[in-house]
Motif scaffolding. Structure first.
Motif, PDB file in Angstrom:
ATOM      1  N   VAL A 214     -26.655 -43.847 -17.940  1.00  0.00           N
ATOM      2  CA  VAL A 214     -26.327 -45.393 -17.782  1.00  0.00           C
ATOM      3  C   VAL A 214     -26.345 -45.681 -16.245  1.00  0.00           C
ATOM      4  CG1 VAL A 214     -23.624 -44.330 -18.036  1.00  0.00           C
ATOM      5  CG2 VAL A 214     -24.284 -46.957 -18.554  1.00  0.00           C
ATOM      6  N   MET A 215     -26.679 -47.045 -15.925  1.00  0.00           N
ATOM      7  CA  MET A 215     -26.769 -47.370 -14.729  1.00  0.00           C
ATOM      8  C   MET A 215     -25.423 -47.594 -14.174  1.00  0.00           C
ATOM      9  SD  MET A 215     -29.975 -47.655 -14.592  1.00  0.00           S
ATOM     10  CE  MET A 215     -30.272 -48.940 -13.047  1.00  0.00           C
ATOM     11  N   ASP A 216     -25.323 -47.092 -12.737  1.00  0.00           N
ATOM     12  CA  ASP A 216     -23.872 -47.203 -11.828  1.00  0.00           C
ATOM     13  C   ASP A 216     -23.075 -48.473 -12.162  1.00  0.00           C
ATOM     14  OD1 ASP A 216     -23.608 -44.844 -10.674  1.00  0.00           O
ATOM     15  OD2 ASP A 216     -24.935 -45.258  -9.070  1.00  0.00           O
ATOM     16  N   ASP A 217     -23.882 -49.843 -12.260  1.00  0.00           N
ATOM     17  CA  ASP A 217     -23.012 -50.915 -12.225  1.00  0.00           C
ATOM     18  C   ASP A 217     -22.113 -50.892 -13.563  1.00  0.00           C
ATOM     19  OD1 ASP A 217     -24.631 -51.354 -10.048  1.00  0.00           O
ATOM     20  OD2 ASP A 217     -25.996 -52.822 -11.028  1.00  0.00           O
ATOM     21  N   ILE A 218     -22.597 -50.474 -14.536  1.00  0.00           N
ATOM     22  CA  ILE A 218     -21.865 -50.878 -15.786  1.00  0.00           C
ATOM     23  C   ILE A 218     -21.197 -49.555 -16.358  1.00  0.00           C
ATOM     24  CG2 ILE A 218     -23.316 -53.034 -16.614  1.00  0.00           C
ATOM     25  CD1 ILE A 218     -24.775 -50.762 -18.126  1.00  0.00           C
ATOM     26  N   ALA A 219     -21.317 -48.527 -15.635  1.00  0.00           N
ATOM     27  CA  ALA A 219     -20.999 -47.176 -16.031  1.00  0.00           C
ATOM     28  C   ALA A 219     -19.607 -47.146 -16.513  1.00  0.00           C
ATOM     29  CB  ALA A 219     -21.370 -45.947 -15.097  1.00  0.00           C
ATOM     30  N   LYS A 220     -18.555 -47.599 -15.564  1.00  0.00           N
ATOM     31  CA  LYS A 220     -17.225 -47.560 -15.924  1.00  0.00           C
ATOM     32  C   LYS A 220     -16.758 -48.234 -17.103  1.00  0.00           C
ATOM     33  CE  LYS A 220     -12.903 -47.903 -13.433  1.00  0.00           C
ATOM     34  NZ  LYS A 220     -12.192 -48.887 -14.204  1.00  0.00           N
TER      35      LYS A 220
ATOM     36  N   VAL B 147     -46.634 -27.387 -40.632  1.00  0.00           N
ATOM     37  CA  VAL B 147     -46.112 -28.703 -39.865  1.00  0.00           C
ATOM     38  C   VAL B 147     -44.641 -28.346 -39.656  1.00  0.00           C
ATOM     39  CG1 VAL B 147     -45.403 -30.876 -40.615  1.00  0.00           C
ATOM     40  CG2 VAL B 147     -47.580 -30.123 -41.267  1.00  0.00           C
ATOM     41  N   LEU B 148     -44.219 -28.656 -38.503  1.00  0.00           N
ATOM     42  CA  LEU B 148     -42.940 -28.211 -37.922  1.00  0.00           C
ATOM     43  C   LEU B 148     -42.317 -29.435 -37.394  1.00  0.00           C
ATOM     44  CD1 LEU B 148     -43.740 -25.146 -35.671  1.00  0.00           C
ATOM     45  CD2 LEU B 148     -43.385 -24.959 -37.882  1.00  0.00           C
ATOM     46  N   GLU B 149     -41.139 -29.723 -37.832  1.00  0.00           N
ATOM     47  CA  GLU B 149     -40.117 -30.823 -37.414  1.00  0.00           C
ATOM     48  C   GLU B 149     -38.796 -30.208 -36.930  1.00  0.00           C
ATOM     49  OE1 GLU B 149     -40.767 -34.025 -37.299  1.00  0.00           O
ATOM     50  OE2 GLU B 149     -42.002 -34.522 -38.882  1.00  0.00           O
ATOM     51  N   LEU B 150     -38.883 -30.288 -35.438  1.00  0.00           N
ATOM     52  CA  LEU B 150     -37.759 -29.442 -34.985  1.00  0.00           C
ATOM     53  C   LEU B 150     -36.608 -30.198 -34.317  1.00  0.00           C
ATOM     54  CD1 LEU B 150     -40.290 -26.758 -33.277  1.00  0.00           C
ATOM     55  CD2 LEU B 150     -39.319 -26.627 -35.564  1.00  0.00           C
ATOM     56  N   GLY B 151     -36.039 -29.656 -33.427  1.00  0.00           N
ATOM     57  CA  GLY B 151     -34.672 -30.063 -32.722  1.00  0.00           C
ATOM     58  C   GLY B 151     -35.039 -30.966 -31.656  1.00  0.00           C
ATOM     59  N   GLY B 152     -33.951 -31.580 -31.136  1.00  0.00           N
ATOM     60  CA  GLY B 152     -34.187 -32.649 -29.931  1.00  0.00           C
ATOM     61  C   GLY B 152     -32.870 -32.329 -28.862  1.00  0.00           C
ATOM     62  N   LYS B 153     -32.974 -33.265 -27.949  1.00  0.00           N
ATOM     63  CA  LYS B 153     -31.914 -33.296 -26.966  1.00  0.00           C
ATOM     64  C   LYS B 153     -32.072 -34.820 -26.493  1.00  0.00           C
ATOM     65  CE  LYS B 153     -28.738 -31.800 -24.717  1.00  0.00           C
ATOM     66  NZ  LYS B 153     -27.672 -31.063 -25.580  1.00  0.00           N
ATOM     67  N   ASP B 154     -32.260 -35.747 -27.387  1.00  0.00           N
ATOM     68  CA  ASP B 154     -32.330 -37.271 -27.399  1.00  0.00           C
ATOM     69  C   ASP B 154     -31.782 -37.677 -26.069  1.00  0.00           C
ATOM     70  OD1 ASP B 154     -34.056 -36.536 -29.465  1.00  0.00           O
ATOM     71  OD2 ASP B 154     -33.495 -38.491 -30.540  1.00  0.00           O
ATOM     72  N   PRO B 155     -32.347 -38.667 -25.294  1.00  0.00           N
ATOM     73  CA  PRO B 155     -31.821 -39.470 -24.380  1.00  0.00           C
ATOM     74  C   PRO B 155     -31.427 -40.818 -24.697  1.00  0.00           C
ATOM     75  CG  PRO B 155     -33.849 -39.476 -23.926  1.00  0.00           C
ATOM     76  CD  PRO B 155     -33.871 -38.421 -25.010  1.00  0.00           C
ATOM     77  N   LEU B 156     -30.426 -41.504 -24.417  1.00  0.00           N
ATOM     78  CA  LEU B 156     -30.090 -42.946 -24.512  1.00  0.00           C
ATOM     79  C   LEU B 156     -30.066 -43.514 -23.204  1.00  0.00           C
ATOM     80  CD1 LEU B 156     -28.989 -45.519 -25.756  1.00  0.00           C
ATOM     81  CD2 LEU B 156     -26.835 -44.553 -25.689  1.00  0.00           C
ATOM     82  N   VAL B 157     -31.032 -44.566 -22.661  1.00  0.00           N
ATOM     83  CA  VAL B 157     -30.871 -44.835 -21.450  1.00  0.00           C
ATOM     84  C   VAL B 157     -30.160 -46.404 -21.607  1.00  0.00           C
ATOM     85  CG1 VAL B 157     -32.327 -45.890 -19.435  1.00  0.00           C
ATOM     86  CG2 VAL B 157     -33.055 -43.855 -20.626  1.00  0.00           C
ATOM     87  N   VAL B 158     -29.134 -46.556 -20.742  1.00  0.00           N
ATOM     88  CA  VAL B 158     -28.496 -47.885 -20.818  1.00  0.00           C
ATOM     89  C   VAL B 158     -28.814 -48.746 -19.442  1.00  0.00           C
ATOM     90  CG1 VAL B 158     -26.483 -48.886 -21.434  1.00  0.00           C
ATOM     91  CG2 VAL B 158     -26.699 -46.968 -22.377  1.00  0.00           C
ATOM     92  N   LEU B 159     -29.519 -49.762 -19.675  1.00  0.00           N
ATOM     93  CA  LEU B 159     -30.044 -50.606 -18.496  1.00  0.00           C
ATOM     94  C   LEU B 159     -28.663 -51.414 -17.960  1.00  0.00           C
ATOM     95  CD1 LEU B 159     -33.692 -51.025 -19.669  1.00  0.00           C
ATOM     96  CD2 LEU B 159     -32.843 -49.311 -18.089  1.00  0.00           C
ATOM     97  N   ALA B 160     -28.873 -51.744 -16.726  1.00  0.00           N
ATOM     98  CA  ALA B 160     -27.802 -52.817 -16.123  1.00  0.00           C
ATOM     99  C   ALA B 160     -27.609 -53.898 -16.911  1.00  0.00           C
ATOM    100  CB  ALA B 160     -28.038 -52.951 -14.674  1.00  0.00           C
ATOM    101  N   ASP B 161     -28.630 -54.457 -17.512  1.00  0.00           N
ATOM    102  CA  ASP B 161     -28.349 -55.891 -18.319  1.00  0.00           C
ATOM    103  C   ASP B 161     -28.228 -55.686 -19.546  1.00  0.00           C
ATOM    104  OD1 ASP B 161     -30.884 -54.946 -18.824  1.00  0.00           O
ATOM    105  OD2 ASP B 161     -31.945 -56.729 -18.701  1.00  0.00           O
ATOM    106  N   ALA B 162     -27.696 -54.471 -20.078  1.00  0.00           N
ATOM    107  CA  ALA B 162     -27.525 -54.042 -21.664  1.00  0.00           C
ATOM    108  C   ALA B 162     -26.290 -54.616 -22.074  1.00  0.00           C
ATOM    109  CB  ALA B 162     -27.351 -52.604 -21.618  1.00  0.00           C
ATOM    110  N   ASP B 163     -26.111 -55.033 -23.207  1.00  0.00           N
ATOM    111  CA  ASP B 163     -24.962 -55.613 -24.011  1.00  0.00           C
ATOM    112  C   ASP B 163     -24.068 -54.197 -23.902  1.00  0.00           C
ATOM    113  OD1 ASP B 163     -22.800 -55.776 -25.669  1.00  0.00           O
ATOM    114  OD2 ASP B 163     -24.132 -57.311 -27.032  1.00  0.00           O
TER     115      ASP B 163
END
Ligand code: NAD
Length: 450
Positions: A268-274, A224-240
């Motif tokens: 992160v979506m362009d609209d809220i990226a800044k 049983v192997l639990e290994l590394g990651g490169k986890d993404p976070l997606v931030v949608l345009a309507d996010a807080d």
């Protein structure tokens, strides 16, 4: 006798030392564990749980001491370390879940009645990393023992004292030789993998995991192997945006980014990226760096090698055009300033290889499809997170991400009782939940005529 010395990465002070287990003695540890196994198995699941339950009190009593030790040994802030130590004493629910998972199941088809048993495999090797020096051992040792196996445990060479303290607490209640500890680095790990164990439970890097799988294939040891990651976070345009930035900072910088499900790539979506970049930059700039014992927001990296890896990735990214939003001003000893990079592109090393450091990498995207495609553009698949104002819509994006665990407006880990699981090259087999506990067993089926 050769000694393994453990130093505080914040100060360089010696925390303590343990004797290194000579490689040629490892087979004798496995033989002792094998001799102890039938007696341990004979207690039955309830009996084993009764023994292990007594250790909960010991972990509760020693939580402060264990927290201080982990913090000194690998640098994590005291509060995080004490939280980890306290979690070890909360085993009641999980022990019951393990008892349930081991209960024989009867299946009838009108013609036959079969009983499905979950028997011990025998001797299990548990090889662990340093980033959660007591929780990671516990995640493997507890289900292995509950299944009726005996265990030979090798803690990381970075945190041998915490590993030993974990085993010492359990060994106050366990019969002799049910849990044995061997100390050392890769030579001891390799020797344990090659030894006469029946199963290898490993948590650590993808590269070592692959090596173990190859080595274990010779005699088809269970792995049983639990290994590394490169986890993404997606931030949608309507996010807080503030909430998303707060989460991104927490999950990029806690434990100095040395977390397998740390946020390593942010789309992160362009609209809220800044707005998002500014909010994340503000949180990062306010973070206090310090020795774990001073309970800062961010402690040191575990060692100079890890620090140099993070700094090299940062420098290469900036040279290739990444923009520094916060931090980025290098390091002092093993400390790396929490850093936010924007305009990170997929071809950069920092966007592809695991960083495992206090860095948040932001990439702007113009559509959900683009976010999903780029988030999935990795061989890893441990965790992922989607932030969005509409839970249902964010949930639909979450379903398109090829990770083992996806959180919607929260971290990736699931409800109690669900698996902790990496997809693709982030894992092979998994832990937690009834199905995870059963990975430490051999299934056998006995059938009668009806
Ligand atoms: P590592 O792979 O370098 O070492 C892990 C353990 O394996 C150590 O005890 C080490 O001594 C031993 N080892 C090294 N080479 C070996 C070999 N050839 N054969 C057998 N054993 C060997 O990992 P690390 O640096 O200690 O930990 C960080 C890694 O762990 C990161 O990649 C992180 O993502 C991962 N991790 C994953 C999870 C998860 O749940 N998926 C949890 C925590 C950490």
């Amino acid at each position: 006798m050769e000694l393994l010395k453990s130093h505080n990465p914040a100060t360089g002070d010696l925390v303590g030392e343990v004797p290194i287990t000579p490689v040629d003695q490892i087979p004798s540890f496995v033989a002792r564990a094998r001799s102890a196994q039938p007696g341990w198995e004979a207690l039955g699941a309830q009996g084993r749980a009764n023994v292990l339950r007594q250790a909960a009190e010991i972990f509760a009593e020693r939580a402060e001491e264990h927290g201080r030790l982990m913090s000194a040994e690998m640098g994590k802030p005291l509060k995080e370390a004490t939280g980890e130590a306290k979690s070890l004493s909360r085993m009641d629910h999980e022990l019951q879940e393990m008892i349930d998972a081991l209960e024989p199941e009867v299946v009838e088809d009108g013609r036959l009645r079969s009983t499905v048993y979950r028997d011990p495999l025998g001797v299990c090797a548990a090889i662990t990393p340093w980033n959660f020096p007591m929780a990671m051992p516990s995640w493997m040792v507890l289900p292995a023992l509950m299944a009726g196996n005996t265990v030979v445990f090798k803690p990381s060479e970075e945190t041998p004292l915490s590993g030993q303290a974990y085993a010492d607490a359990l060994n106050q209640v366990l019969p002799d030789d049910v849990l044995l500890v061997v100390h050392g680095a890769d030579a001891q790990g390799k020797s344990l993998v090659r030894s006469d164990v029946d199963m290898i439970a490993f948590t650590g890097s993808r590269e070592v995991g692959k090596h173990i799988l190859r080595e274990a294939s010779g005699d088809l040891k269970r792995v049983v192997l639990e290994l590394g990651g490169k986890d993404p976070l997606v931030v949608l345009a309507d996010a807080d945006v503030e909430a998303a930035a707060k989460f991104a900072a927490w999950n990029s910088f806690r434990n100095a980014g040395q977390v397998c499900v740390a946020t390593e790539r942010i789309f992160v979506m362009d609209d809220i990226a800044k707005e998002f970049e500014e909010a994340l930059g503000r949180v990062a700039s306010a973070m206090k760096l310090g020795s774990g014992q001073e309970d800062p927001d961010v402690g040191p990296m575990v060692n100079a090698r890890q620090r140099d890896h993070v700094l090299a990735q940062l420098q290469a990214a900036v040279e290739a055009g990444a923009r520094v939003v916060a931090g980025g001003d290098g390091h002092r000893d093993n400390f790396v300033t929490p850093t936010v990079l924007a305009d990170v592109t997929d071809d950069m090393d920092i966007a592809t290889r695991e960083t495992f450091g206090p860095v948040a990498c932001v990439t702007r995207v113009s559509s959900e499809d683009e976010a999903v495609e780029r988030a999935n553009d990795t061989r890893f698949g441990l965790g992922a997170v989607v932030y969005g104002g509409d839970e249902e819509k964010a949930g639909a994006v979450a379903r398109r991400l090829k990770a083992g665990m996806v959180g919607v407006n929260r971290p990736p880990g699931g409800a109690v009782g669900t698996p902790w699981i990496g997809a693709r090259e982030s894992g092979f087999g998994f832990h937690k939940g009834k199905d995870g506990h059963r990975q430490f067993t051999q299934t056998r089926v006995v059938t009668h005529k009806l």
